[in-house]
Design an enzyme around this catalytic site. Structure first.
Site, short mmCIF file in Angstrom:
data_model
loop_
_atom_site.label_atom_id
_atom_site.label_comp_id
_atom_site.label_asym_id
_atom_site.label_seq_id
_atom_site.Cartn_x
_atom_site.Cartn_y
_atom_site.Cartn_z
CB THR A 11 3.03 36.10 -17.76
OG1 THR A 11 4.57 35.22 -17.75
CG2 THR A 11 2.34 35.89 -16.48
N GLY A 13 5.15 34.91 -24.29
CA GLY A 13 5.84 33.92 -25.34
C GLY A 13 4.68 32.55 -25.68
CG ASP A 58 8.86 30.75 -8.42
OD1 ASP A 58 9.41 29.44 -9.13
OD2 ASP A 58 9.79 31.68 -8.19
CE1 TYR A 151 15.86 25.42 -21.84
CE2 TYR A 151 16.71 25.17 -23.91
CZ TYR A 151 15.62 25.37 -23.27
OH TYR A 151 14.30 25.51 -23.86
N PRO A 181 9.49 22.73 -29.75
CG PRO A 181 8.65 24.42 -29.23
CD PRO A 181 9.18 23.35 -28.46
N GLY A 182 12.09 24.37 -31.95
CA GLY A 182 13.49 24.96 -32.24
C GLY A 182 13.26 26.41 -31.70
CB VAL A 184 9.68 30.02 -30.20
CG1 VAL A 184 8.50 30.55 -30.43
CG2 VAL A 184 9.90 28.67 -30.33
CD GLU A 187 8.62 38.70 -22.11
OE1 GLU A 187 8.91 38.33 -21.15
OE2 GLU A 187 7.60 39.16 -22.32
P1 NDP Z 1 9.17 33.21 -22.26
O1 NDP Z 1 10.15 33.81 -21.35
O2 NDP Z 1 8.58 34.22 -22.95
O3 NDP Z 1 7.93 32.63 -21.32
C1 NDP Z 1 8.56 31.65 -20.10
C2 NDP Z 1 7.17 31.64 -19.18
O4 NDP Z 1 7.40 30.94 -18.11
C3 NDP Z 1 6.73 32.95 -18.62
O5 NDP Z 1 5.37 33.06 -18.80
C4 NDP Z 1 7.32 32.95 -17.25
O6 NDP Z 1 6.30 33.70 -16.41
C5 NDP Z 1 7.13 31.52 -16.83
N1 NDP Z 1 7.80 31.22 -15.92
C6 NDP Z 1 9.41 31.14 -15.75
N2 NDP Z 1 9.98 30.96 -14.66
C7 NDP Z 1 8.97 30.65 -13.96
C8 NDP Z 1 8.75 30.07 -12.51
N3 NDP Z 1 9.84 30.15 -11.78
N4 NDP Z 1 7.48 30.05 -12.24
C9 NDP Z 1 6.38 30.33 -12.88
N5 NDP Z 1 6.48 30.61 -14.07
C10 NDP Z 1 7.51 30.63 -14.59
O7 NDP Z 1 9.54 31.95 -23.15
P2 NDP Z 1 8.92 30.84 -24.11
O8 NDP Z 1 7.45 30.99 -24.26
O9 NDP Z 1 9.94 30.69 -25.21
O10 NDP Z 1 9.22 29.59 -22.98
C11 NDP Z 1 7.96 28.70 -22.94
C12 NDP Z 1 8.58 27.37 -22.63
O11 NDP Z 1 9.07 27.11 -24.08
C13 NDP Z 1 9.89 27.13 -22.09
O12 NDP Z 1 9.55 25.72 -21.29
C14 NDP Z 1 10.91 27.08 -22.94
O13 NDP Z 1 12.07 26.21 -22.44
C15 NDP Z 1 10.29 26.35 -24.13
N6 NDP Z 1 11.03 26.47 -25.34
C16 NDP Z 1 11.36 27.83 -25.97
C17 NDP Z 1 11.84 28.08 -27.19
C18 NDP Z 1 12.50 29.11 -27.65
O14 NDP Z 1 13.34 29.33 -28.55
N7 NDP Z 1 11.68 30.56 -27.35
C19 NDP Z 1 12.15 26.70 -28.10
C20 NDP Z 1 11.78 25.49 -27.41
C21 NDP Z 1 11.19 25.36 -26.20
P3 NDP Z 1 6.59 34.77 -15.27
O15 NDP Z 1 7.99 35.49 -15.47
O16 NDP Z 1 5.62 35.74 -15.01
O17 NDP Z 1 6.68 33.55 -14.18
C1 8X3 Z 2 14.97 26.89 -26.92
C2 8X3 Z 2 15.69 26.34 -28.37
O1 8X3 Z 2 18.02 26.42 -29.19
O2 8X3 Z 2 17.80 28.08 -27.88
O3 8X3 Z 2 14.45 25.66 -26.25
O4 8X3 Z 2 17.72 25.54 -27.07
S1 8X3 Z 2 17.38 26.46 -28.08
#
Ligand code: NDP
Ligand code: 8X3
Length: 250
Positions: A11, A13, A58, A151, A181-182, A184, A187
């Site tokens: 949904t 990112g 969920d 985390y 990734p680092g 990104v 949201e």
């Molecule tokens: P966003 O917050 O943009 O996206 C997170 C996604 O996870 C949303 O689509 C959300 O959907 C879903 N989600 C969260 N909780 C639940 C749940 N309980 N059940 C089902 N779906 C869930 O963040 P990112 O795109 O950045 O994150 C995606 C992944 O990348 C994560 O695993 C994050 O840890 C990882 N990551 C992110 C980084 C960053 O800096 N942004 C760096 C490294 C890794 P909804 O709320 O609709 O359920």
């Molecule tokens: C997301 C990157 O540096 O916020 O996994 O942990 S950081």
């Protein structure tokens, strides 16, 4: 033959960007998340490019997760590619001040949720002796930073589970890898800091990775020839050298 990919956290990112990247390549999509309205909007946009099915659940809820995947119609039942992406950080506090609710959320979603979805999908892959699983880890799974405690722990677990999956699924020819990734710009910071204005400053002063940058690497990984498995990728934006070193300009 057209492949089918299931993407959790589609949904926003990285998950949403991956859905767009895959759709451009004609991959059929099963898009998952809790925010139904967003799933419907993305489905409508991507249906011009490929077939899309949405699953609204969920990942913390074991039963709903299994029921959702069980409910897939016949033309979406065979999952070739699983992208375990759903997850977030909740809070940034020293361990003595951390919130139990934040800890539960991170371990329940990032670790246990990933396991539930995998457990629901893997049997059909082992039966067919084919499949590809990509777990979205993080640089936080490779090094621990101040106040990152739980985390970082959850993402270290994702990396260990990825390695375990690769070993255990090796006899079945199933590819397993992690993309880590680092920073990104998604949201992610809004979820981590829940309305605190610090959330708006996380990606200021430098050009962070964009969700599309990560999605392109995910597509690269899933589009290699049959004998090639991208096992582990660490990717940063140019301004970032490690979890704690980011060159910022104001
Ligand atoms: P966003 O917050 O943009 O996206 C997170 C996604 O996870 C949303 O689509 C959300 O959907 C879903 N989600 C969260 N909780 C639940 C749940 N309980 N059940 C089902 N779906 C869930 O963040 P990112 O795109 O950045 O994150 C995606 C992944 O990348 C994560 O695993 C994050 O840890 C990882 N990551 C992110 C980084 C960053 O800096 N942004 C760096 C490294 C890794 P909804 O709320 O609709 O359920
Ligand atoms: C997301 C990157 O540096 O916020 O996994 O942990 S950081």
């Amino acid at each position: 033959m057209t492949k089918i990919a299931l993407i959790t956290g589609a949904t926003s990112g990285i998950g949403e960007a991956t859905a767009y990247e895959f759709a451009k390549q004609g991959i059929k999509l099963i898009l998952c998340g809790r925010r139904l309205e967003r799933l419907n909007t993305i489905k409508t946009a991507l249906e011009k490019l490929t077939d899309v099915h949405i699953l609204n659940f969920d990942v913390r809820d074991k039963k709903t997760t299994f029921n959702a995947i069980e409910s897939l119609p016949d033309d979406f039942k065979t999952i070739d590619i699983l992208i375990n992406n759903a997850g977030n950080a909740h809070g940034l506090d020293p361990v003595d001040k951390g919130s139990l609710d934040d800890w539960d959320a991170m371990l329940d979603i990032n670790v246990k949720g990933l396991l539930y979805v995998s457990k629901a999908v893997i049997p059909q892959m082992t039966e067919r002796k084919s499949g590809h699983i990509i777990n979205i880890g993080s640089s936080a799974g490779k090094e621990v930073y101040p106040k990152g405690n739980v985390y970082c722990g959850s993402k270290h677990a994702v990396l260990a589970i990825t390695e375990g999956m690769r070993i255990d699924l090796n006899p079945y020819g199933i590819k397993v890898g992690a993309i880590n990734p680092g920073l990104v710009e998604t949201e992610f910071s809004q979820v981590r800091f829940k309305g605190d204005k610090i959330a708006d400053s996380v990606y200021k002063g430098f050009k962070a990775l964009q969700a599309k940058d990560v999605a392109e690497v995910i597509y690269f990984a899933i589009s290699r020839p049959a004998h090639v498995n991208i096992a582990d990728v660490l990717m940063f934006c140019t301004a970032q050298a490690s979890s704690t070193i980011v060159k910022k300009e104001f």
